[in-house]
Motif scaffolding. Structure first.
Motif, PDB file in Angstrom:
ATOM      1  N   ALA A  60      -3.193  -8.002   6.466  1.00 46.30           N
ATOM      2  CA  ALA A  60      -2.258  -7.202   7.260  1.00 46.30           C
ATOM      3  C   ALA A  60      -1.282  -6.446   6.368  1.00 46.30           C
ATOM      4  O   ALA A  60      -0.818  -5.360   6.723  1.00 46.30           O
ATOM      5  N   ILE A  61      -0.981  -7.003   5.218  1.00 50.61           N
ATOM      6  CA  ILE A  61      -0.078  -6.347   4.263  1.00 50.61           C
ATOM      7  C   ILE A  61      -0.794  -5.233   3.507  1.00 50.61           C
ATOM      8  O   ILE A  61      -0.213  -4.177   3.231  1.00 50.61           O
ATOM      9  N   LEU A  62      -2.068  -5.443   3.176  1.00 50.49           N
ATOM     10  CA  LEU A  62      -2.774  -4.569   2.246  1.00 50.49           C
ATOM     11  C   LEU A  62      -3.638  -3.481   2.876  1.00 50.49           C
ATOM     12  O   LEU A  62      -4.100  -2.583   2.162  1.00 50.49           O
ATOM     13  N   PHE A  63      -3.865  -3.511   4.168  1.00 53.53           N
ATOM     14  CA  PHE A  63      -4.892  -2.623   4.725  1.00 53.53           C
ATOM     15  C   PHE A  63      -4.588  -1.137   4.558  1.00 53.53           C
ATOM     16  O   PHE A  63      -5.485  -0.301   4.617  1.00 53.53           O
ATOM     17  N   ILE A 115       2.688  -8.203  -1.231  1.00 56.36           N
ATOM     18  CA  ILE A 115       3.863  -7.392  -0.887  1.00 56.36           C
ATOM     19  C   ILE A 115       4.195  -6.442  -2.034  1.00 56.36           C
ATOM     20  O   ILE A 115       4.399  -5.235  -1.831  1.00 56.36           O
ATOM     21  N   GLY A 116       4.239  -6.976  -3.244  1.00 53.86           N
ATOM     22  CA  GLY A 116       4.548  -6.146  -4.400  1.00 53.86           C
ATOM     23  C   GLY A 116       3.520  -5.053  -4.617  1.00 53.86           C
ATOM     24  O   GLY A 116       3.867  -3.898  -4.918  1.00 53.86           O
ATOM     25  N   TRP A 117       2.268  -5.397  -4.454  1.00 56.72           N
ATOM     26  CA  TRP A 117       1.183  -4.435  -4.662  1.00 56.72           C
ATOM     27  C   TRP A 117       1.242  -3.312  -3.628  1.00 56.72           C
ATOM     28  O   TRP A 117       1.142  -2.118  -3.964  1.00 56.72           O
ATOM     29  N   ALA A 118       1.418  -3.687  -2.358  1.00 52.98           N
ATOM     30  CA  ALA A 118       1.465  -2.680  -1.293  1.00 52.98           C
ATOM     31  C   ALA A 118       2.644  -1.729  -1.493  1.00 52.98           C
ATOM     32  O   ALA A 118       2.510  -0.507  -1.324  1.00 52.98           O
TER      33      ALA A 118
END
Length: 221
Positions: free
Chosen positions: A150-153, A185-188
């Motif tokens: 859900a964070i990365l899509f 979170i950091g990546w997104a």
């Protein structure tokens, strides 16, 4: 199905215990490997795909799930790659069930991240009205990999990223102690900072993120 049988035979013929050992160790011994690196694995898949093009086209989802149900990790990678190509811009709404099932099966960052970005992400591009329902379900799940998805899509959405949704989901999980959530979170945020550095900077400044999330988010700013 003949394609699956031939792919399995080809993989077994190219098994390398010497290569498989380090591959399994890199994945924390969560999976078995034939020991076929990415380039030769894709070459094998490409050649068999040409031979069985129509079979795969007509049965892509069944074939992908059959491959994904096997224990060796190379099969899982092939299953995902088949679906990315065969379902592109031709999803049906019920495909979210298969996407979810794949996220929670044989779960690890390598498969989940690819599924989230290329399958879930593209599915929700085609069915934007489903975004709220899917993100709510995945983010409320007890399954960490659904949370991460859900964070990365939106990773491939670029300027089309829904910033409000991204910041909302990061806010929701900001207190998580789970490494894979903090990292997601950091990546997104870091990815989105390429298109909206001011927005990401302001969000990070006012949000009590975990140190890992904050560090990753601001790495390129």
């Amino acid at each position: 199905m003949s394609f699956v049988s031939e792919l399995e035979n080809a993989f077994r013929e190219n098994t390398s215990a010497e290569i498989a050992g380090p591959m399994e160790a890199y994945m924390k011994n969560n999976f078995s490997f034939f020991g076929i690196k990415t380039t030769p694995r894709r070459e094998i898949l490409k050649e068999l795909w040409k031979t069985h093009k129509e079979e795969i086209k007509q049965n892509a989802k069944a074939i992908a799930w059959e491959l994904f149900s096997k224990k060796e990790r190379e099969f899982h990678y092939c299953a995902i790659e088949i679906l990315i190509k065969e379902l592109k811009k031709s999803y049906v709404k019920e495909d979210i069930l298969l996407i979810e099932k794949m996220i929670v099966t044989h779960s690890w960052w390598d498969s989940v991240d690819t599924i989230a970005k290329f399958l879930l992400g593209n599915y929700l591009v085609q069915f934007p009205d489903e975004t709220e329902n899917v993100v709510t379900k995945f983010s409320n799940s007890d399954n960490m990999w659904l949370n991460r998805s859900a964070i990365l899509f939106q990773l491939d959405y670029k300027v089309q990223t829904d910033a409000k949704l991204l910041f909302s989901i990061c806010e929701k999980f900001k207190g998580s102690k789970e490494f894979f959530i903090q990292k997601a979170i950091g990546w997104a945020l870091r990815d989105y900072s390429r298109f909206n550095p001011k927005g990401v900077t302001e969000f990070v400044a006012k949000t009590d993120l975990k140190p890992l999330s904050k560090r990753e988010a601001l790495r390129n700013l």
